[in-house]
Motif scaffolding. Structure first.
Motif, mmCIF file in Angstrom:
data_model
loop_
_atom_site.group_PDB
_atom_site.id
_atom_site.type_symbol
_atom_site.label_atom_id
_atom_site.label_comp_id
_atom_site.label_asym_id
_atom_site.label_seq_id
_atom_site.Cartn_x
_atom_site.Cartn_y
_atom_site.Cartn_z
ATOM 1 N N GLU A 5 0.836 -1.211 0.000
ATOM 2 C CA GLU A 5 0.000 0.000 0.000
ATOM 3 C C GLU A 5 0.868 1.257 0.000
ATOM 4 O OE1 GLU A 5 -4.007 -1.552 2.339
ATOM 5 O OE2 GLU A 5 -2.223 -1.040 3.500
ATOM 6 N N GLN A 8 2.096 1.766 -3.480
ATOM 7 C CA GLN A 8 1.012 2.273 -4.333
ATOM 8 C C GLN A 8 0.755 3.762 -4.093
ATOM 9 O OE1 GLN A 8 -1.833 -0.716 -3.116
ATOM 10 N NE2 GLN A 8 -1.711 -1.775 -5.109
ATOM 11 N N LEU A 9 0.822 4.185 -2.835
ATOM 12 C CA LEU A 9 0.648 5.605 -2.523
ATOM 13 C C LEU A 9 1.738 6.445 -3.174
ATOM 14 C CD1 LEU A 9 -0.408 5.827 1.244
ATOM 15 C CD2 LEU A 9 -1.751 6.465 -0.757
ATOM 16 N N ALA A 11 3.489 5.686 -5.768
ATOM 17 C CA ALA A 11 3.305 5.631 -7.221
ATOM 18 C C ALA A 11 2.194 6.570 -7.684
ATOM 19 C CB ALA A 11 3.004 4.201 -7.664
ATOM 20 N N LYS A 12 1.289 6.924 -6.776
ATOM 21 C CA LYS A 12 0.208 7.864 -7.106
ATOM 22 C C LYS A 12 0.609 9.309 -6.828
ATOM 23 C CE LYS A 12 -3.493 4.541 -6.197
ATOM 24 N NZ LYS A 12 -4.514 4.103 -5.211
ATOM 25 N N GLY A 13 1.855 9.512 -6.401
ATOM 26 C CA GLY A 13 2.348 10.865 -6.188
ATOM 27 C C GLY A 13 2.189 11.391 -4.779
ATOM 28 N N GLN A 14 1.864 10.513 -3.832
ATOM 29 C CA GLN A 14 1.697 10.950 -2.447
ATOM 30 C C GLN A 14 2.988 10.745 -1.674
ATOM 31 O OE1 GLN A 14 -2.799 9.233 -2.053
ATOM 32 N NE2 GLN A 14 -1.850 9.981 -0.185
ATOM 33 N N GLU A 39 6.792 -1.478 -10.015
ATOM 34 C CA GLU A 39 6.119 -0.171 -10.030
ATOM 35 C C GLU A 39 7.069 0.932 -10.485
ATOM 36 O OE1 GLU A 39 2.575 0.941 -9.075
ATOM 37 O OE2 GLU A 39 2.850 -0.911 -10.204
ATOM 38 N N VAL A 43 6.523 3.252 -13.807
ATOM 39 C CA VAL A 43 6.487 4.719 -13.775
ATOM 40 C C VAL A 43 7.561 5.300 -14.696
ATOM 41 C CG1 VAL A 43 6.923 6.729 -12.289
ATOM 42 C CG2 VAL A 43 5.413 4.888 -11.502
#
Length: 351
Positions: A5, A8-9, A11-14, A39, A43
């Motif tokens: 998780e 994933q965060l 990778a979403k820019g967070q 990942e 990207v």
């Protein structure tokens, strides 16, 4: 939150909290590690495809006025066989590199006062005059802002200056008292303000480095927004005070490469020579973990073995053409394509 998780965060820019970075850097299972690499690769492909950019490295002087505790070029190392390349030798190396397909030339040295600002500007402008479609990168240490401005006006496009560590106390354990962490950071800010594509970076597993220091480095990178980040494992040199310190690990370096790729999606990220020094497939593994730059050596063969920041450096006996063709074959073997390109950061590609 699980490590998956957290990945994933990112990778979403967070940006992650410190506790989440700590977990990600210290507790990955093999399955989570593979997910992190996948990942990071995904990207990187979003921004640069399967392209790998070449930089032709010319190490033109191993004299240095500094006495950093980790570096084989430190001024108090009496066993270092010192050399300086002439203007003509440097330009000949750049010509050779251009003919081999390099479109970025990296001029790197110790902090050697012999090369005045006027000399550096002349070398830079001469390379740009001969090869206007080339980018010139400088990696020559801490200077006054006016010097950086002069190099930029002479045609320099990029500047690499590893910050080494963002923590002042840790910085003091790696460097002599006359050098400061804040001045190093200010140099990077000055360079970015002038208009360079800038690169910072650290040694992974440096003496006295803690996970907290690495997290501080990640925050500094996020704030600075560099165009390139150069990281590689610390490797001890026999003629330094850190000769008996353990080297940084392959795993820690690969993990950090992937984390940086996710945190700075369009960053230019080298798979360094140091990575290839600690593992025969280190550079390939770096590329698969999110890196997209390799830097073969264009220095004359007779000085290759003298520019030793650390022990065991690879490719010191190769000709430039050997380095170039070898790197191309290595990248193709793992499904990536070396291209004849300046390889600018995405934000500079249409400038």
């Amino acid at each position: 939150m699980t490590n998956k998780e957290r990945i994933q965060l990112l990778a979403k820019g967070q940006m992650l909290e410190d506790d989440d970075f700590r977990a990600l850097l210290t507790s990955l299972t093999k399955e989570e590690e593979q997910f992190l690499y996948q990942e990071a690769d995904r990207v990187r492909r979003q921004h640069y495809g399967n392209t790998v950019y070449l930089r032709g490295l010319i190490e033109f002087s191993n004299f240095c006025r500094n006495d950093c505790l980790y570096c084989g070029l430190r001024r108090s190392n009496k066993n270092c066989d010192r050399y300086r390349l002439t203007r003509e030798q440097i330009l000949r190396c750049a010509d050779d590199g251009y003919n081999l397909g390099f479109r970025t030339i990296v001029l790197q040295s110790g902090e050697d006062p012999y090369y005045t600002d006027k000399m550096i500007c002349d070398i830079v402008s001469s390379i740009k005059k001969q090869h206007p479609d080339c980018a010139v990168t400088l990696s020559i240490g801490e200077k006054e802002k006016a010097s950086y401005q002069a190099y930029f006006e002479a045609g320099a496009d990029r500047y690499l200056l590893r910050h080494e560590t963002a923590n002042p106390e840790h910085y003091g354990k790696l460097h002599p008292a006359e050098l400061s962490c804040e001045h190093r950071k200010q140099c990077l800010r000055d360079l970015k303000e002038i208009g360079y594509q800038i690169g910072c970076g650290i040694m992974v597993g440096a003496p006295y480095q803690t996970v907290e220091h690495v997290i501080e480095d990640l925050h500094f990178m996020k704030e600075l927004q560099p165009h390139m980040v150069g990281i590689g494992p610390f490797i001890p040199h026999q003629d330094t005070p850190f000769r008996d310190r353990p080297a940084g690990t392959l795993e820690d370096t690969l993990h950090l490469l992937s984390v940086i790729r996710l945190m700075l999606p369009s960053v230019l990220l080298p798979a360094t020579t140091a990575l290839g020094t600690i593992h025969p497939m280190g550079r390939e593994m770096g590329i698969k973990a999110g890196a997209n730059v390799v830097m073969p050596n264009l220095s004359p063969q007779d000085v290759r073995g003298k520019y030793l920041l650390y022990d065991g450096k690879i490719c010191t006996g190769d000709e430039a053409a050997e380095c170039r063709s070898c790197m191309e074959r290595r990248m193709e073997a793992i499904g990536y394509q070396v291209v004849q390109s300046r390889g600018d950061h995405a934000s500079f590609q249409n400038v």
